[in-house]
Design an enzyme around this catalytic site. Structure first.
Site, PDB file in Angstrom:
ATOM      1  CE1 TYR A 136      -3.729  -2.378   0.580  1.00 41.56           C
ATOM      2  CE2 TYR A 136      -4.666  -0.269   1.195  1.00 41.56           C
ATOM      3  CZ  TYR A 136      -4.835  -1.580   0.826  1.00 41.56           C
ATOM      4  OH  TYR A 136      -6.087  -2.086   0.695  1.00 41.56           O
ATOM      5  CE  LYS A 186       0.906 -17.564  -2.510  1.00 43.08           C
ATOM      6  NZ  LYS A 186      -0.028 -18.713  -2.602  1.00 43.08           N
ATOM      7  CG  ASP A 218      -3.149 -19.879  -1.387  1.00 46.05           C
ATOM      8  OD1 ASP A 218      -2.639 -19.845  -0.239  1.00 46.05           O
ATOM      9  OD2 ASP A 218      -2.669 -20.558  -2.318  1.00 46.05           O
ATOM     10  CG  ASP A 242      -8.423  -4.154   1.311  1.00 44.92           C
ATOM     11  OD1 ASP A 242      -9.357  -3.588   1.911  1.00 44.92           O
ATOM     12  OD2 ASP A 242      -8.295  -4.137   0.069  1.00 44.92           O
ATOM     13  CG  ASP A 246     -14.084  -6.154   1.450  1.00 48.01           C
ATOM     14  OD1 ASP A 246     -13.846  -5.437   2.439  1.00 48.01           O
ATOM     15  OD2 ASP A 246     -14.461  -5.707   0.353  1.00 48.01           O
TER      16      ASP A 246
HETATM   17  C1  IPM Z   1     -10.625  -0.532   3.627  1.00 49.04           C
HETATM   18  C2  IPM Z   1     -10.745   0.106   2.273  1.00 49.04           C
HETATM   19  C3  IPM Z   1      -9.529   0.977   2.024  1.00 49.04           C
HETATM   20  C4  IPM Z   1      -8.308   0.062   2.037  1.00 49.04           C
HETATM   21  C5  IPM Z   1      -9.576   1.815   0.722  1.00 49.04           C
HETATM   22  C6  IPM Z   1     -10.771   2.736   0.710  1.00 49.04           C
HETATM   23  C7  IPM Z   1      -8.311   2.589   0.487  1.00 49.04           C
HETATM   24  O1  IPM Z   1     -10.922  -0.860   1.294  1.00 49.04           O
HETATM   25  O2  IPM Z   1     -10.516   0.197   4.628  1.00 49.04           O
HETATM   26  O3  IPM Z   1     -10.644  -1.763   3.709  1.00 49.04           O
HETATM   27  O4  IPM Z   1      -7.961  -0.552   1.008  1.00 49.04           O
HETATM   28  O5  IPM Z   1      -7.690  -0.050   3.090  1.00 49.04           O
HETATM   29 MG    MG Z   2     -11.193  -2.820   2.062  1.00 45.22          MG
END
Ligand code: IPM
Ligand code: MG
Length: 352
Positions: A136, A186, A218, A242, A246
């Site tokens: 990042y 990884k 993975d 990240d 999700d």
């Molecule tokens: C999160 C989001 C952010 C990230 C984006 C908006 C930059 O996806 O907080 O998970 O990738 O960290």
């Molecule tokens: Mg995110």
């Protein structure tokens, strides 16, 4: 207790308004709220996604309540002017390297998960994501390679100290909760991950009571949806965290149910300085329609009371009100229900 409220873009203002209303409903003495511009909203007003005055407000606050950033009208801007730079800049400038993302399936709400109910029932994990390093924040760019072709590149790296400090956070969380710790990397391919794993093993020596295992990203993704019960605390880097968070939120049933805390080393007179935000984005497709589920932001406010203000009982009040609302069938469109943002906020406040 100074809170900087940074609503941002899309559904950000709608969901933060409900979280603020919940905080105000608690009637906490000494609570002062400031509002600042971030993201595309800030770009349109100040020509920058993270204006200096917003950063100053964030620095002088005891905690930050953040909505979301992301604005399709900014897609063509140079990267340093895009809305996402607001949250990345805040994390970096404020040293918020430790991102806590709890993900759990609420008892009785297994049916909201796309997973089979017996599998979903076992999902209760804390993802500890490193937040200020990794690919990042490495050097990046586009160039023309030797073959004359356009090429994009991003450098991934972790320094020993960066891994060590986030590992301590995760080990302490695992120790306090009596949970096993899984470090996700990884290391079969990446040198960055090999260093990560070596440092985690070194830190583990200081926590003999914590069971540690290592998993490739993975495989971890697969296990989150097939055997979520095998996870307690998950420690991972910025990029993998990240993605995994999700994934975990989808397994819970909706990304609208996952709060987060981003913490650093700074202590205020009340607790640890931090930024609190739902893990979802700005959802421009439903922005301004009163449809967004504010529960993730409301639970982020609960995390704020816990970590930044030492108000554990009040944090639990909010979390209990949210789970009661869910159990009573107060579901947003993200969960197949028809309750709007304001109705969900009101339902949570009624249950405080
Ligand atoms: C999160 C989001 C952010 C990230 C984006 C908006 C930059 O996806 O907080 O998970 O990738 O960290
Ligand atoms: Mg995110």
């Amino acid at each position: 207790m100074k809170i900087a409220v940074l609503p941002g873009d899309g559904i950000g203002p709608e969901v933060t308004a409900e979280a603020v209303a919940v905080l105000e409903a608690l009637g906490l003495p000494g609570l002062v709220l400031f509002t600042g511009d971030v993201g595309g909203a800030a770009y349109h007003r100040h020509a920058h996604p993270l204006p200096e005055e917003t950063l100053d407000m964030a620095r002088t606050a005891d905690a930050i309540l953040f909505g979301a950033v992301g604005d399709p009208t900014c897609d063509a801007l140079e990267r340093h002017l895009r809305p996402e730079q607001a949250i990345l800049g805040l994390r970096k400038h404020l040293g918020l390297f430790a991102n806590l993302r709890p993900a759990r399936v609420f008892a009785g709400l297994e049916h909201l998960s796309p997973l089979r109910a017996d599998i979903a029932a076992g999902l209760d994990m804390l993802i500890v994501r490193e937040l200020t390093g990794d690919v990042y924040f490495g050097a990046k760019g586009q160039r023309t390679n030797d073959a004359g072709e356009r090429e994009g590149w991003d450098a991934m790296s972790y320094a020993d100290s960066e891994v060590r400090r986030i590992a301590h956070i995760a080990f302490r969380a695992a120790e306090a909760a009596g949970l096993p710790l899984t470090s996700v990397d990884k290391a079969n391919v990446l040198e960055t991950s090999q260093l990560w794993r070596d440092v985690v093993v070194e830190v583990a020596a200081e926590y003999p009571g914590v069971t540690l295992d290592h998993m490739y990203i993975d495989n971890a993704a697969m296990q989150v949806v097939s055997h979520p019960d095998r996870f307690g605390v998950v420690l991972t880097g910025n990029l993998f965290g990240d993605i995994l968070s999700d994934l975990a939120s989808a397994a819970v049933g909706s990304i609208g149910l996952l709060p987060s805390a981003s913490l650093g080393e700074r202590q205020t007179q009340f607790g640890t300085f931090g930024l609190y935000e739902p893990i979802h984005g700005s959802a421009p497709d439903i922005a301004g329609q009163g449809k967004a589920n504010p529960m993730a932001t409301i639970m982020s406010a609960a995390m704020m009371l816990r970590h930044s203000f030492g108000l554990e009982a009040e944090a639990v009040r909010i979390e209990t009100a949210v789970s009661r609302a869910l159990a009573d069938g107060i579901l947003g469109g993200d969960l197949g229900g028809s309750h709007g943002t304001a109705a969900i906020g009101a339902a949570v406040r009624e249950r405080l």
